[in-house]
Design a protein around this motif. Sequence first.
Motif, PDB file in Angstrom:
ATOM      1  N   GLN A 171      -8.154  -2.852   1.307  1.00 61.04           N
ATOM      2  CA  GLN A 171      -7.392  -4.100   1.259  1.00 61.04           C
ATOM      3  C   GLN A 171      -6.969  -4.543   2.653  1.00 61.04           C
ATOM      4  OE1 GLN A 171      -3.862  -3.886  -1.181  1.00 61.04           O
ATOM      5  NE2 GLN A 171      -3.001  -5.765  -0.316  1.00 61.04           N
ATOM      6  N   VAL A 172      -6.486  -3.606   3.467  1.00 63.47           N
ATOM      7  CA  VAL A 172      -6.091  -3.932   4.840  1.00 63.47           C
ATOM      8  C   VAL A 172      -7.284  -4.441   5.630  1.00 63.47           C
ATOM      9  CG1 VAL A 172      -5.252  -2.946   7.008  1.00 63.47           C
ATOM     10  CG2 VAL A 172      -4.137  -2.340   4.863  1.00 63.47           C
ATOM     11  N   ASP A 173      -8.446  -3.835   5.414  1.00 59.71           N
ATOM     12  CA  ASP A 173      -9.658  -4.269   6.112  1.00 59.71           C
ATOM     13  C   ASP A 173     -10.009  -5.707   5.733  1.00 59.71           C
ATOM     14  OD1 ASP A 173     -11.911  -4.210   7.693  1.00 59.71           O
ATOM     15  OD2 ASP A 173     -13.139  -3.146   6.226  1.00 59.71           O
ATOM     16  N   PRO A 233       0.838  -1.207   0.000  1.00 62.41           N
ATOM     17  CA  PRO A 233       0.000   0.000   0.000  1.00 62.41           C
ATOM     18  C   PRO A 233       0.868   1.251   0.000  1.00 62.41           C
ATOM     19  CG  PRO A 233       0.045  -0.959   2.193  1.00 62.41           C
ATOM     20  CD  PRO A 233       0.764  -1.929   1.283  1.00 62.41           C
ATOM     21  N   HIS A 279      -5.472 -12.092   9.068  1.00 58.61           N
ATOM     22  CA  HIS A 279      -4.068 -11.671   9.046  1.00 58.61           C
ATOM     23  C   HIS A 279      -3.809 -10.617  10.117  1.00 58.61           C
ATOM     24  CE1 HIS A 279      -3.065 -13.877   5.406  1.00 58.61           C
ATOM     25  NE2 HIS A 279      -4.214 -13.456   4.886  1.00 58.61           N
ATOM     26  N   THR A 305      -8.416   0.654  11.513  1.00 59.33           N
ATOM     27  CA  THR A 305      -8.952   0.519  10.163  1.00 59.33           C
ATOM     28  C   THR A 305     -10.273   1.255  10.026  1.00 59.33           C
ATOM     29  OG1 THR A 305      -7.885  -1.652   9.937  1.00 59.33           O
ATOM     30  CG2 THR A 305      -9.674  -1.131   8.417  1.00 59.33           C
ATOM     31  N   ARG A 339      -2.154  -7.282  11.671  1.00 58.22           N
ATOM     32  CA  ARG A 339      -1.695  -5.968  11.246  1.00 58.22           C
ATOM     33  C   ARG A 339      -0.398  -5.642  11.983  1.00 58.22           C
ATOM     34  NH1 ARG A 339      -5.230  -0.538  10.332  1.00 58.22           N
ATOM     35  NH2 ARG A 339      -3.522   0.963  10.211  1.00 58.22           N
ATOM     36  N   ALA A 367      -6.098   0.881  -0.621  1.00 57.21           N
ATOM     37  CA  ALA A 367      -5.231   0.186   0.323  1.00 57.21           C
ATOM     38  C   ALA A 367      -5.912   0.001   1.669  1.00 57.21           C
ATOM     39  CB  ALA A 367      -3.921   0.965   0.489  1.00 57.21           C
ATOM     40  N   GLU A 403      -7.926  -8.019   4.602  1.00 55.57           N
ATOM     41  CA  GLU A 403      -6.901  -8.929   5.119  1.00 55.57           C
ATOM     42  C   GLU A 403      -7.083  -9.176   6.611  1.00 55.57           C
ATOM     43  OE1 GLU A 403      -3.314  -7.005   4.034  1.00 55.57           O
ATOM     44  OE2 GLU A 403      -3.342  -7.720   1.950  1.00 55.57           O
ATOM     45  N   GLN A 404      -7.449  -8.130   7.356  1.00 61.78           N
ATOM     46  CA  GLN A 404      -7.703  -8.333   8.786  1.00 61.78           C
ATOM     47  C   GLN A 404      -8.930  -9.212   8.992  1.00 61.78           C
ATOM     48  OE1 GLN A 404      -5.955  -3.982  10.268  1.00 61.78           O
ATOM     49  NE2 GLN A 404      -8.004  -4.613  10.821  1.00 61.78           N
TER      50      GLN A 404
END
Length: 488
Positions: A412-414, A7, A421, A378, A423, A409, A416-417
Amino acid sequence: MTQFQFPPRSTRGSMLGFSWGQIGTAVAGVICLVIAANLLAVGRQGAAAGMLAAAVLLLTVALLRIRGRRVTEWTPIVVGALVQRAAGQDRYRGAVWAANPGTAHLHLPGPAAGYQWLPAVAADGLTEVGLLHHRREGTVTATLSCAGSNLVLADTTVQQQRLASWADVLNLLGTEYADSGLVRWAVTARAVPDVANRAQRYLGQAVDTGTRAYRSLAELTAAAGPGTQRHDVFLTTVFDVRKLSGEVADAGGTDAAIAAVVLDKLTGVQAAVREAGIDAGGWLTPREYAAVLRGQFDPEDVEAQVAPRAGGPVAAETVGWSAYRHDSGFSQTLWVYEMPRQAVPMTWMTPLFTRTVGRRAVTVVAEPVPAQLAQLATRRDKVARAGDEVTKRRMRLVRTAREDEEARAVEQVDREQAAGHVRYRYAVLVTVTADSPERLRHDVRAVRRVLGRCGCQAVVLYGEQDQAFAAGALPLARGLKPMRGWFA
């Protein structure tokens, strides 16, 4: 082929891309402009010129960037460096000039000065384990020596399998062990000249020295000697004693109890690393740990083991704003503040280790963010992005492609969590060491070229080289600002 998509670094700021410091400075500049106009209207031209100059200065400070940072971000760094020099803390004298030269404690400069050895013996009752106890910070640090096979020459399937195995280790460190007291970890990969030419020594043991084949191979290894490098990889873990207080109290509440509890955690970490297909050579003993630290401070010291109290430098000092001098070496540390914006393969950092010949250490220091705090961060990012979008739409401001990438990004992080995954907060530091300032400048230019070709953007940590060396060159897992309250 599996590729990574990093990101982009967030440029959102507190409001419309500006930090509160920038906003406050800009508002002060506008106020000075208004005052200057009023003074000019009543005929006080001298005072009006002074206020106009102040307004221009404040607006410049608020908007200008110098070497990748805002002027408002440089202010505390410059002030801190000036105070440090005024107090005489930019120079360090160890060995016989240390504060307590007769003690068995480890003497390190600057932010690493608080470390002390914590006696610890492994389960076999014979092997010592080097534990560094920072009593003021309440942490215990240990370093695992690792080695791996060549990833570049492996099949794609093998590469993906190793990548998945390492991802499992990261999730394990960020969940089970983070709940058990692990607060940070770091991977330090250093490349140092192989002055002993291990290939030539191995050749003498493996091949009959009287054959023509030996003579031919000996010529090749001798010619390659000046450019031969040894690569060492260390995994450093840091445990918070306060999070282990319950277990330590059950074990007796003494230093021996702290060591026993931490050793139990280290056994599990080492097993997880080995299950990922990484060859773990074992946790460094106090003499080995001290030798690694000593070798970073004094490149000419190639001893495999030194006395635990002799791991620090004899002398160290900050040279100007961009270099750090320590014993027989000069170092400069770069911070990789922007990762590649385009998709990169699994081996994207390989040129950093294969296309440069200087002495260098690449450190990735990471801190797992607790699950609840990660979700809150997030959610806060998504709300802030939505608010910025509404504000720009109302004010009819242009929305850039980078802002769209940053918004994607966050999504995407949201995702993945939500998939489980962990953080992480992390930083990538590259420390280059040479035997002279001229050689250092040459090697740093080479490293920066390689980083640029890898898609990274790096900046020299001006005014912070002593702290940067402790974070980037020493296997101590330092270099991240502590999390403040509910902000990750």
